[in-house]
Design an enzyme around this catalytic site. Structure first.
Site, PDB file in Angstrom:
ATOM      1  N   MET A 236       1.012  -1.166  -0.096  1.00  0.00           N
ATOM      2  CA  MET A 236      -0.244   0.096  -0.446  1.00  0.00           C
ATOM      3  C   MET A 236       0.746   0.956   0.384  1.00  0.00           C
ATOM      4  O   MET A 236       1.188   1.642   1.533  1.00  0.00           O
ATOM      5  CB  MET A 236      -0.745   0.298   1.333  1.00  0.00           C
ATOM      6  N   HIS A 237       1.570   1.445  -0.825  1.00  0.00           N
ATOM      7  CA  HIS A 237       2.028   2.235  -1.325  1.00  0.00           C
ATOM      8  C   HIS A 237       1.401   3.950  -0.896  1.00  0.00           C
ATOM      9  O   HIS A 237       2.527   4.731   0.204  1.00  0.00           O
ATOM     10  CB  HIS A 237       2.706   2.795  -2.858  1.00  0.00           C
ATOM     11  N   ASP A 238       0.618   4.561  -1.105  1.00  0.00           N
ATOM     12  CA  ASP A 238       0.627   5.772  -1.483  1.00  0.00           C
ATOM     13  C   ASP A 238      -0.228   6.351   0.464  1.00  0.00           C
ATOM     14  O   ASP A 238       0.302   7.522   0.794  1.00  0.00           O
ATOM     15  CB  ASP A 238      -0.721   6.352  -2.623  1.00  0.00           C
TER      16      ASP A 238
END
Ligand code: BDR
Ligand code: CA
Length: 308
Positions: A236-238
């Site tokens: 879940m990068h962002d």
């Protein structure tokens, strides 16, 4: 404590969509601005509007740059599908963008409010254009918390992460700009925050339109990581860039000098962090190296479920 004031600059995108939901729970989101990235601008803007409508968020969405500063536009259909938000059935979107001038919105909003955080989670085109057009806004910011780059392997090339690779010249402007505080959540960090079948099941058990939509997003997104990389959980990068503003206590940061390679044949878009012991390069960035992933995951699931 008052919720931090942010502008979320994004290119939804599965993880951008989650970042919108998380930010709306924990921040005063003054505006969402969109940029060409995971999908063309028309789609990333529609996707931001879709998420706001689905979640009942009263946040203006301003469309921004439809291409990078110098390199041709590139997108990420392998990770996010042709629409940028493939997976769930796509509801009709009734809302419209507040303007097509994301850069003007960023400039005016920062001039009109003290201590705004810019939270860019796509290519940095809008942010670089705003800094170029209105250098006075840089000093007014609380900071820039971005998702981009990597201290280690990339994802779109061996050395480069997508957001920086997609507009390396914009990224170079942002890192070099001397903003009071830049926080970098790169792949080395974001791969520590992964969602998998457990989080998907929790959202399905909770039910409701938003949780079900996000569970469908997770399943599409996870299937891609499983197929491409053999992973059973996906980063879940962002949301990491949002959490770096709202919960910096969950992170370990180290101040580094970071520069961006714009031209390398093998290294375009690489974020080069000076990690030499005793270096005399002045730090321009707080690089996030680790986080409390369990606490961060709980915040993400709770935020999504909070929409009923
Ligand atoms: C970044 O690229 C996009 O695909 C994601 O939304 C994230 O912002 C990860 O490299
Ligand atoms: Ca993104």
């Amino acid at each position: 404590m008052a919720a931090p004031k942010i502008i979320l600059d994004c290119d939804p995108g599965h993880d951008d969509a989650v970042a919108i939901l998380l930010a709306a729970q924990h921040c005063d989101v003054l505006a969402i601005t969109t940029v060409s990235g995971n999908a063309p601008l028309t789609l990333t803007t529609q996707n931001a509007l879709l998420m706001c409508e689905l979640a009942g968020l009263d946040i203006p969405v301003h469309a921004g740059a439809d291409r990078p500063l110098l390199v041709p536009a590139a997108h990420a259909p392998r990770a996010h599908g042709a629409t940028g938000l493939d997976g769930p059935p796509r509801p009709e979107v009734h809302r419209s963008e507040a303007s097509n001038d994301a850069v003007g919105c960023i400039i005016e909003t920062v001039r009109g409010h003290d201590d705004v955080w810019l939270v860019p989670v796509g290519p940095l085109t809008n942010i670089a254009l705003a800094f170029r057009q209105a250098p006075d806004i840089v000093e007014r910011l609380a900071g820039v918390s971005l998702m981009g780059g990597a201290i280690g392997p990339g994802n779109v090339t061996p050395t480069a992460e997508f957001n920086i690779w997609a507009d390396p010249h914009a990224a170079q402007i942002v890192f070099a700009t001397g903003a009071p505080l830049v926080r970098m959540a790169g792949l080395n960090l974001t791969h520590q925050l992964c969602v998998g079948p457990t989080e998907t099941a929790a959202l399905r058990t909770h039910g409701g339109a938003v949780s079900t939509f996000v569970a469908d997003l997770f399943e599409f997104y996870l299937a891609g990581y499983r197929e491409r990389a053999g992973l059973e959980a996906a980063p879940m990068h962002d949301p990491c860039a949002v959490l770096a503003v709202t919960r910096p206590d969950l992170f370990a940061f180290t101040a580094r000098h970071v520069d961006v390679e714009t031209d390398g044949t093998l290294t375009r878009g690489m974020t080069v962090a000076d990690e030499r012991p005793g270096t005399d390069a002045s730090p321009n960035c707080e690089v996030a190296y680790s986080l409390d992933a369990d606490a961060a995951l709980a915040l993400i699931v709770d935020a999504v479920c909070s929409y009923g």
